[in-house]
Motif scaffolding. Structure first.
Motif, mmCIF file in Angstrom:
data_model
loop_
_atom_site.group_PDB
_atom_site.id
_atom_site.type_symbol
_atom_site.label_atom_id
_atom_site.label_comp_id
_atom_site.label_asym_id
_atom_site.label_seq_id
_atom_site.Cartn_x
_atom_site.Cartn_y
_atom_site.Cartn_z
ATOM 1 N N UNK A 116 -15.755 31.122 10.577
ATOM 2 C CA UNK A 116 -15.050 30.788 9.679
ATOM 3 C C UNK A 116 -15.628 29.583 8.671
ATOM 4 N N UNK A 117 -15.931 29.613 7.489
ATOM 5 C CA UNK A 117 -16.553 28.687 6.777
ATOM 6 C C UNK A 117 -15.684 28.118 5.548
ATOM 7 N N UNK A 118 -14.481 28.527 5.734
ATOM 8 C CA UNK A 118 -13.483 28.042 4.589
ATOM 9 C C UNK A 118 -12.538 27.005 4.962
ATOM 10 N N UNK A 119 -12.919 26.328 6.072
ATOM 11 C CA UNK A 119 -12.038 25.337 6.573
ATOM 12 C C UNK A 119 -12.529 23.848 6.403
ATOM 13 N N UNK A 120 -11.712 22.807 6.508
ATOM 14 C CA UNK A 120 -12.506 21.447 6.229
ATOM 15 C C UNK A 120 -13.298 21.046 7.084
ATOM 16 N N UNK A 121 -13.482 21.974 8.505
ATOM 17 C CA UNK A 121 -14.231 21.384 9.316
ATOM 18 C C UNK A 121 -15.763 22.269 9.143
ATOM 19 N N UNK A 122 -15.513 23.333 8.325
ATOM 20 C CA UNK A 122 -16.950 24.173 8.382
ATOM 21 C C UNK A 122 -17.414 24.490 7.021
ATOM 22 N N UNK A 123 -16.939 23.725 6.012
ATOM 23 C CA UNK A 123 -17.533 24.099 4.605
ATOM 24 C C UNK A 123 -18.968 24.101 4.257
ATOM 25 N N UNK A 124 -19.569 23.374 5.152
ATOM 26 C CA UNK A 124 -21.103 23.371 5.159
ATOM 27 C C UNK A 124 -21.848 24.393 5.781
ATOM 28 N N UNK A 125 -21.212 25.494 6.360
ATOM 29 C CA UNK A 125 -21.635 26.426 7.062
ATOM 30 C C UNK A 125 -21.378 27.480 6.275
ATOM 31 N N UNK A 126 -21.937 28.879 6.880
ATOM 32 C CA UNK A 126 -21.601 30.193 6.335
ATOM 33 C C UNK A 126 -21.304 30.973 7.660
ATOM 34 N N UNK A 127 -20.510 31.898 7.127
ATOM 35 C CA UNK A 127 -19.729 32.961 7.861
ATOM 36 C C UNK A 127 -21.063 33.604 8.643
ATOM 37 N N UNK A 128 -21.295 33.875 9.840
ATOM 38 C CA UNK A 128 -22.173 34.534 10.602
ATOM 39 C C UNK A 128 -23.300 33.658 10.937
ATOM 40 N N UNK A 150 -20.789 20.481 11.040
ATOM 41 C CA UNK A 150 -19.153 20.252 11.228
ATOM 42 C C UNK A 150 -18.738 18.915 10.916
ATOM 43 N N UNK A 151 -19.389 17.754 11.205
ATOM 44 C CA UNK A 151 -18.837 16.456 11.158
ATOM 45 C C UNK A 151 -19.091 16.256 9.509
ATOM 46 N N UNK A 152 -20.041 16.530 9.018
ATOM 47 C CA UNK A 152 -20.204 16.314 7.370
ATOM 48 C C UNK A 152 -19.324 17.023 6.633
ATOM 49 N N UNK A 153 -18.690 18.307 7.009
ATOM 50 C CA UNK A 153 -17.850 18.898 6.442
ATOM 51 C C UNK A 153 -16.364 18.318 6.727
ATOM 52 N N UNK A 154 -16.304 17.725 7.635
ATOM 53 C CA UNK A 154 -15.004 16.915 7.749
ATOM 54 C C UNK A 154 -14.832 15.707 6.886
ATOM 55 N N UNK A 155 -16.131 15.030 6.895
ATOM 56 C CA UNK A 155 -16.154 13.648 6.144
ATOM 57 C C UNK A 155 -16.003 13.949 4.580
ATOM 58 N N UNK A 193 -12.913 22.105 19.281
ATOM 59 C CA UNK A 193 -14.234 23.115 19.920
ATOM 60 C C UNK A 193 -14.744 22.387 21.247
ATOM 61 N N UNK A 194 -15.102 23.116 22.216
ATOM 62 C CA UNK A 194 -15.913 22.449 23.391
ATOM 63 C C UNK A 194 -17.358 21.959 23.146
ATOM 64 N N UNK A 195 -18.143 22.321 22.211
ATOM 65 C CA UNK A 195 -19.419 21.835 21.887
ATOM 66 C C UNK A 195 -19.290 20.575 21.238
ATOM 67 N N UNK A 196 -20.394 19.737 21.304
ATOM 68 C CA UNK A 196 -20.441 18.256 20.981
ATOM 69 C C UNK A 196 -21.141 18.202 19.588
ATOM 70 N N UNK A 197 -20.573 18.156 18.424
ATOM 71 C CA UNK A 197 -21.342 17.972 16.972
ATOM 72 C C UNK A 197 -21.807 16.577 16.963
ATOM 73 N N UNK A 198 -21.047 15.672 17.804
ATOM 74 C CA UNK A 198 -21.504 14.163 17.291
ATOM 75 C C UNK A 198 -22.845 14.102 18.400
ATOM 76 N N UNK A 199 -23.300 14.829 18.984
ATOM 77 C CA UNK A 199 -24.512 14.761 19.727
ATOM 78 C C UNK A 199 -25.568 15.632 19.113
ATOM 79 N N UNK A 200 -25.445 15.965 17.852
ATOM 80 C CA UNK A 200 -26.453 17.101 17.345
ATOM 81 C C UNK A 200 -26.433 16.686 16.097
#
Lengths: 79, 231
Positions: B125-137, B215-220, B195-202
């Motif tokens: 999903x790339x249409x969420x407040x948490x993933x807007x900077x990503x692309x589907x797939x 992820x985090x910049x999408x949220x911000x 999510x289980x992975x740690x975006x704050x560590x990457x």
């Protein structure tokens, strides 16, 4: 009054701890076809009436002691 | 006009470990990162909340089962019910599941081993407040470090999630035995994600990957849009 709660992984849910125990027992030469690992919670209660104690402990199970998605539980009340 | 700095809170429970890393990463991504102690009954004025990783209350009984009863968790539930943005990372994900804000539960890894490594993830999903900077797939790489990360739900619930498009991230390779390789999910409304992975560590190439910043910049950014909407 005392109560014991037995919390078990639900049937059909992968229990890797149980699998590890089963494998270890097999290594020791025991013939075991399945092992499941759960937990026991022993409680001391202020309640004096067994029926009231059971109602309380069932409530504890629902609110905290077991997660119904993955666990089943049994309550034993001791006089 | 200068772009407003959104206020993003990070809850610290007894046993939280990644709260400071989350605060650091959010500040690096231009948020005002605000620590919130778990005994707070009311959240400060916030534009988003992060529940960090760690081992709240020693993971006793079940991961997240006791943190669920912290006063701050009740405040987070109210915040989420009112439409607030909530992100749970690792232990934070476990707490959100135990609190009923997200479906399912996180179980012991199928391997019984603690997994600590970078893992590839596929964005669903790339249409969420948490993933807007990503692309589907898109395949992104973010580290995991957990012993209890195997997301589980009964088949009918998994089906419901798939139909509602609540799966946000899947592991791109076997990781912990989670159902349908699920690494991250959201609630039906899309304002709560775990999510289980740690975006704050990457969030910096020096850390091996900067993909967590997606992820985090999408949220911000989503939090900032909420500030702008109120102006």
């Amino acid at each position: 009054m005392r109560a014991t709660v037995l919390v078990r992984p639900k049937q059909g849910i992968l229990d890797p701890q149980g699998d590890a125990v089963e494998t270890a027992l097999a290594h020791l030469g025991f013939s075991v076809t399945d092992a499941r690992v759960g937990k026991v919670v022993d409680l001391e209660l202020d309640a004096t009436d067994p029926a009231e104690a059971r109602v309380q402990v069932e409530k504890m199970c629902v609110e905290l002691l077991a997660n119904p998605l993955m666990e089943s539980y049994e309550v034993e009340i001791h006089g | 006009m200068a772009s407003p700095q959104p206020r993003v809170g990070v809850i610290t429970y007894p046993g939280s470990q990644d709260d400071r890393d989350a605060l650091w990463a959010l500040a690096a991504l231009d948020a005002e990162a605000i620590p919130v102690w778990h005994e707070e009954h009311e959240l400060p004025d916030l534009d988003a909340v992060v529940l960090p990783g760690g081992f709240s209350y020693g993971d006793y009984l079940r991961c997240g089962a006791i943190a669920r009863f912290s006063p701050a968790t009740a405040a987070v539930c109210e915040y989420a019910d009112a439409g607030g943005l909530v992100l749970g990372i690792c232990n934070g994900f476990q707490i959100l599941c135990e609190a009923g804000l997200l479906p399912g539960v996180l179980l012991r890894n199928a391997s019984l081993r603690f997994v600590c490594r970078d893992v590839p993830l596929v964005v669903e999903r790339a249409d969420l407040p948490f993933t807007s900077r990503c692309a589907v797939g898109q395949r992104i790489v973010i580290p995991v470090k957990h012993g209890d990360g195997r997301w589980f739900a009964p088949p009918e619930l998994v089906h419901e999630l798939e139909v509602n498009r609540q799966v946000v991230l899947r592991y791109g390779e076997p990781c912990n035995g989670s159902v349908a390789d699920i690494a991250g999910i959201c609630n039906e409304q899309g304002n709560v994600m775990g999510l289980m992975p740690h975006p704050e560590h990457a969030v910096d190439p020096l850390l091996g990957s900067a993909d967590g910043a997606l992820i985090l910049a999408s949220l911000v950014e989503a939090a900032r849009e909420r500030v702008l909407a109120l102006l």
